[in-house]
Design a protein around this motif. Structure first.
Motif, PDB file in Angstrom:
ATOM      1  N   LEU A   1      47.855  53.961  36.915  1.00 28.36           N
ATOM      2  CA  LEU A   1      46.688  53.295  37.488  1.00 28.36           C
ATOM      3  C   LEU A   1      45.714  54.387  37.876  1.00 28.36           C
ATOM      4  CD1 LEU A   1      45.130  50.838  38.654  1.00 28.36           C
ATOM      5  CD2 LEU A   1      46.275  51.310  40.830  1.00 28.36           C
ATOM      6  N   GLY A   2      44.533  54.343  37.301  1.00 29.38           N
ATOM      7  CA  GLY A   2      43.530  55.345  37.625  1.00 29.38           C
ATOM      8  C   GLY A   2      42.568  54.858  38.691  1.00 29.38           C
ATOM      9  N   VAL A   3      41.740  55.778  39.149  1.00 33.27           N
ATOM     10  CA  VAL A   3      40.682  55.434  40.092  1.00 33.27           C
ATOM     11  C   VAL A   3      39.498  56.356  39.812  1.00 33.27           C
ATOM     12  CG1 VAL A   3      41.509  57.023  41.893  1.00 33.27           C
ATOM     13  CG2 VAL A   3      40.112  55.042  42.531  1.00 33.27           C
ATOM     14  N   ALA A   4      38.305  55.825  39.938  1.00 31.97           N
ATOM     15  CA  ALA A   4      37.098  56.607  39.678  1.00 31.97           C
ATOM     16  C   ALA A   4      36.116  56.427  40.821  1.00 31.97           C
ATOM     17  CB  ALA A   4      36.453  56.184  38.364  1.00 31.97           C
ATOM     18  N   VAL A   5      35.366  57.480  41.112  1.00 29.32           N
ATOM     19  CA  VAL A   5      34.261  57.409  42.064  1.00 29.32           C
ATOM     20  C   VAL A   5      33.025  57.949  41.368  1.00 29.32           C
ATOM     21  CG1 VAL A   5      35.704  57.620  44.121  1.00 29.32           C
ATOM     22  CG2 VAL A   5      34.812  59.678  43.039  1.00 29.32           C
TER      23      VAL A   5
ATOM     24  N   VAL B   1      27.088  60.715  38.111  1.00 27.59           N
ATOM     25  CA  VAL B   1      27.969  61.851  38.356  1.00 27.59           C
ATOM     26  C   VAL B   1      29.224  61.323  39.040  1.00 27.59           C
ATOM     27  CG1 VAL B   1      28.184  64.146  39.357  1.00 27.59           C
ATOM     28  CG2 VAL B   1      25.928  63.295  38.663  1.00 27.59           C
ATOM     29  N   GLY B   2      30.380  61.644  38.482  1.00 29.06           N
ATOM     30  CA  GLY B   2      31.587  61.078  39.054  1.00 29.06           C
ATOM     31  C   GLY B   2      32.832  61.849  38.704  1.00 29.06           C
ATOM     32  N   PHE B   3      33.937  61.329  39.194  1.00 23.64           N
ATOM     33  CA  PHE B   3      35.242  61.916  38.959  1.00 23.64           C
ATOM     34  C   PHE B   3      36.246  60.804  38.729  1.00 23.64           C
ATOM     35  CE2 PHE B   3      39.276  62.828  41.305  1.00 23.64           C
ATOM     36  CZ  PHE B   3      39.894  63.543  40.296  1.00 23.64           C
TER      37      PHE B   3
ATOM     38  N   LEU C   1      28.448  56.904  47.391  1.00 27.65           N
ATOM     39  CA  LEU C   1      29.599  57.157  46.536  1.00 27.65           C
ATOM     40  C   LEU C   1      30.503  55.931  46.554  1.00 27.65           C
ATOM     41  CD1 LEU C   1      31.047  59.311  44.816  1.00 27.65           C
ATOM     42  CD2 LEU C   1      32.236  60.032  46.904  1.00 27.65           C
ATOM     43  N   ARG C   2      30.767  55.372  45.375  1.00 30.23           N
ATOM     44  CA  ARG C   2      31.564  54.156  45.277  1.00 30.23           C
ATOM     45  C   ARG C   2      32.737  54.382  44.324  1.00 30.23           C
ATOM     46  NH1 ARG C   2      28.583  50.130  47.663  1.00 30.23           N
ATOM     47  NH2 ARG C   2      26.312  50.379  47.698  1.00 30.23           N
ATOM     48  N   GLY C   3      33.802  53.619  44.540  1.00 28.83           N
ATOM     49  CA  GLY C   3      34.995  53.785  43.735  1.00 28.83           C
ATOM     50  C   GLY C   3      35.506  52.475  43.170  1.00 28.83           C
ATOM     51  N   ALA C   4      36.368  52.592  42.144  1.00 29.83           N
ATOM     52  CA  ALA C   4      36.969  51.415  41.522  1.00 29.83           C
ATOM     53  C   ALA C   4      38.270  51.825  40.850  1.00 29.83           C
ATOM     54  CB  ALA C   4      36.015  50.792  40.502  1.00 29.83           C
ATOM     55  N   GLY C   5      39.182  50.870  40.692  1.00 36.03           N
ATOM     56  CA  GLY C   5      40.448  51.115  40.032  1.00 36.03           C
ATOM     57  C   GLY C   5      40.333  51.016  38.526  1.00 36.03           C
ATOM     58  N   LEU C   6      41.246  51.701  37.820  1.00 33.98           N
ATOM     59  CA  LEU C   6      41.260  51.731  36.359  1.00 33.98           C
ATOM     60  C   LEU C   6      42.653  51.305  35.873  1.00 33.98           C
ATOM     61  CD1 LEU C   6      39.566  55.240  35.867  1.00 33.98           C
ATOM     62  CD2 LEU C   6      38.444  53.002  35.814  1.00 33.98           C
ATOM     63  N   PRO C   7      42.877  50.019  35.640  1.00 31.59           N
ATOM     64  CA  PRO C   7      44.197  49.547  35.221  1.00 31.59           C
ATOM     65  C   PRO C   7      44.444  49.796  33.737  1.00 31.59           C
ATOM     66  CG  PRO C   7      42.689  47.689  35.406  1.00 31.59           C
ATOM     67  CD  PRO C   7      41.917  48.905  35.856  1.00 31.59           C
ATOM     68  N   THR C   8      45.510  50.506  33.426  1.00 30.73           N
ATOM     69  CA  THR C   8      45.801  50.895  32.051  1.00 30.73           C
ATOM     70  C   THR C   8      47.128  50.298  31.582  1.00 30.73           C
ATOM     71  OG1 THR C   8      47.128  52.871  32.541  1.00 30.73           O
ATOM     72  CG2 THR C   8      44.739  53.123  32.625  1.00 30.73           C
ATOM     73  N   SER C   9      47.482  50.631  30.353  1.00 32.14           N
ATOM     74  CA  SER C   9      48.837  50.429  29.814  1.00 32.14           C
ATOM     75  C   SER C   9      49.263  48.976  29.741  1.00 32.14           C
ATOM     76  CB  SER C   9      49.849  51.234  30.642  1.00 32.14           C
ATOM     77  OG  SER C   9      49.491  52.600  30.697  1.00 32.14           O
ATOM     78  N   LEU C  10      48.300  48.055  29.535  1.00 29.15           N
ATOM     79  CA  LEU C  10      48.623  46.628  29.468  1.00 29.15           C
ATOM     80  C   LEU C  10      49.508  46.250  30.642  1.00 29.15           C
ATOM     81  CD1 LEU C  10      49.363  46.364  25.630  1.00 29.15           C
ATOM     82  CD2 LEU C  10      47.172  46.147  26.814  1.00 29.15           C
TER      83      LEU C  10
END
Length: 414
Positions: free
Chosen positions: A178-182, A228-230, A269-278
């Motif tokens: 599970l990723g996360v990005a800002v 610009v983010g990470f 600065l805002r963030g969100a989750g990155l759901p992967t791998s089905l």
């Protein structure tokens, strides 16, 4: 309480929901989309579209020639003191360039496109839970305003939250990435650039500092600002620092040539989750179809989600149309159960490879070696870009394509 009947109700009007609505309405179905927000609205995202995303837009006939689109030809990759510029590959199956557009603009355009195709979209309507028949099958949705919207099938394009799926017991798997990005928008004089900057140097603590499976980015928006983010691609290897801390430390360490003033006023600065791998399975059950982030289709190699949202929406629509053409009952269910199988066949092996890639990124010595030596070889970076971006012509392509095809076929898809 009002009750309305439709062929399909779609929960969510992001790229997945609007794309599903477009394909279904275009085929003549009665489609209702319920979106909790009012458009245009801000959405946390890198705003970048790879060639896969460009192809998905083209398939729907989206006009990308107006001034709102910014084009880019490839990536400028930074790491281990090395910098290399690599163009997107020139392949028969995929376009040769990428695009940039804010999600506020992109999502609104996709929603309008679905409406033109015949879908109805209602904004400011929050879906609260599924409506179930006596057999426990989803036959519509309840909304916060007390209405029921009945449908033969329901499509969940709700993103990571997946409220409808959770109500049926479909929780996200925690043994997969599970990723996360800002991100934030910052002013910059580098408003146009043919390359998007990607940096694997995510610490100012020296070469022996603990590595993190992710990257920073700088995407010029063409309007005097840059996204610009990470992105931390696997929170299981997050280390001791939170994502926002890593981002601010990385931002402060960038050289003046990047054209960023960390102290300049920008958006929050805002963030969100990155759901992967089905990660939420099965992607179909009891009258509910999951698309995009609801099903966990973000690419674990690079955090790309928009392309797969649109692609899975099209696949789901094809299955739904075939199912509704079959008699209600076992025959229809048999068709619908093919949808998770199609997702696994198309993306399962790539996601498994991505999980292995993230384990490698969590090893500082491996990252140092790869960036210090790999970035000196643009041809090797180009191959890596094709693998990470899932860009290939398959068995009918060149030697790289055939190698990637074998690699995917040898990797278990479950």
């Amino acid at each position: 309480m009002a009750t309305q009947q439709h062929d399909v109700v779609v929960a969510g009007a992001g790229p997945a929901g609007s794309s599903a609505a477009y394909w279904l309405a275009r085929a003549g179905l009665d489609v209702l989309v319920l979106e909790k927000s009012h458009f245009p609205r801000e959405k946390v995202c890198g705003d970048g579209l790879t060639p896969r995303g460009v192809a998905a837009l083209a398939a729907m006939g989206i006009d990308t020639e107006d001034d709102g689109w910014v084009r880019h030809r490839g990536l400028r990759v930074h790491g281990g003191g090395q910098v290399v510029e690599v163009d997107w590959p020139r392949l028969a199956r995929w376009p040769a360039g990428g695009l940039i557009r804010t999600r506020a603009d992109l999502d609104a355009q996709l929603a309008r496109h679905a409406v033109v195709a015949g879908a109805e979209i209602r904004f400011g309507v929050t879906v609260t839970e599924p409506l179930l028949d006596d057999a426990g099958r989803v036959c519509g949705v309840h909304t916060a305003d007390g209405e029921e919207h009945r449908a033969t099938l329901v499509v969940s394009a709700e993103g990571l939250s997946g409220r409808l799926a959770k109500a049926l017991g479909l929780t996200r798997r925690t043994d997969v990435p599970l990723g996360v990005a800002v991100r934030q928008y910052l002013p910059t004089p580098r408003t146009h650039d043919p390359y998007l900057d990607i940096s694997f140097d995510l610490t100012d603590r020296g070469p022996d500092a603990e590595s993190m499976p992710g990257y920073g980015w700088f995407f010029p928006m063409g309007d005097g600002t840059a996204n610009v983010g990470f992105g931390l691609l696997d929170t299981r290897y997050a280390g001791s620092d939170d994502t926002r801390t890593v981002y601010r430390r990385w931002l402060a360490s960038l050289p003046p040539s990047w054209g960023i003033d960390p102290e300049a006023p920008g958006t929050p600065l805002r963030g969100a989750g990155l759901p992967t791998s089905l990660s939420r399975r099965p992607a179909y059950t009891r009258g509910l179809v999951l698309v995009g982030d609801s099903a966990g289709t973000v690419n674990p190699f690079n955090g790309e989600g928009i392309s797969y949202a649109m692609e899975t929406a099209r696949t789901a629509s094809e299955v739904v149309l075939a199912a509704l053409a079959a008699p209600a009952g076992p025959a229809r269910e048999a068709v619908l159960r093919r949808y998770p199988e199609r997702l696994r066949a198309e993306f399962g092996a790539h996601h498994r490879l991505g999980a292995l890639f993230l384990k490698g990124l969590a090893r500082p010595e491996l990252v140092r070696f790869a960036t210090a030596h790999g970035l000196k070889r643009p041809a090797a970076v180009s191959v890596a870009l094709r693998l990470m971006g899932n860009l290939s012509d398959g068995r009918g392509g060149d030697a790289v394509d055939r190698t990637l095809d074998v690699l995917h076929r040898l990797t278990p898809s479950r």
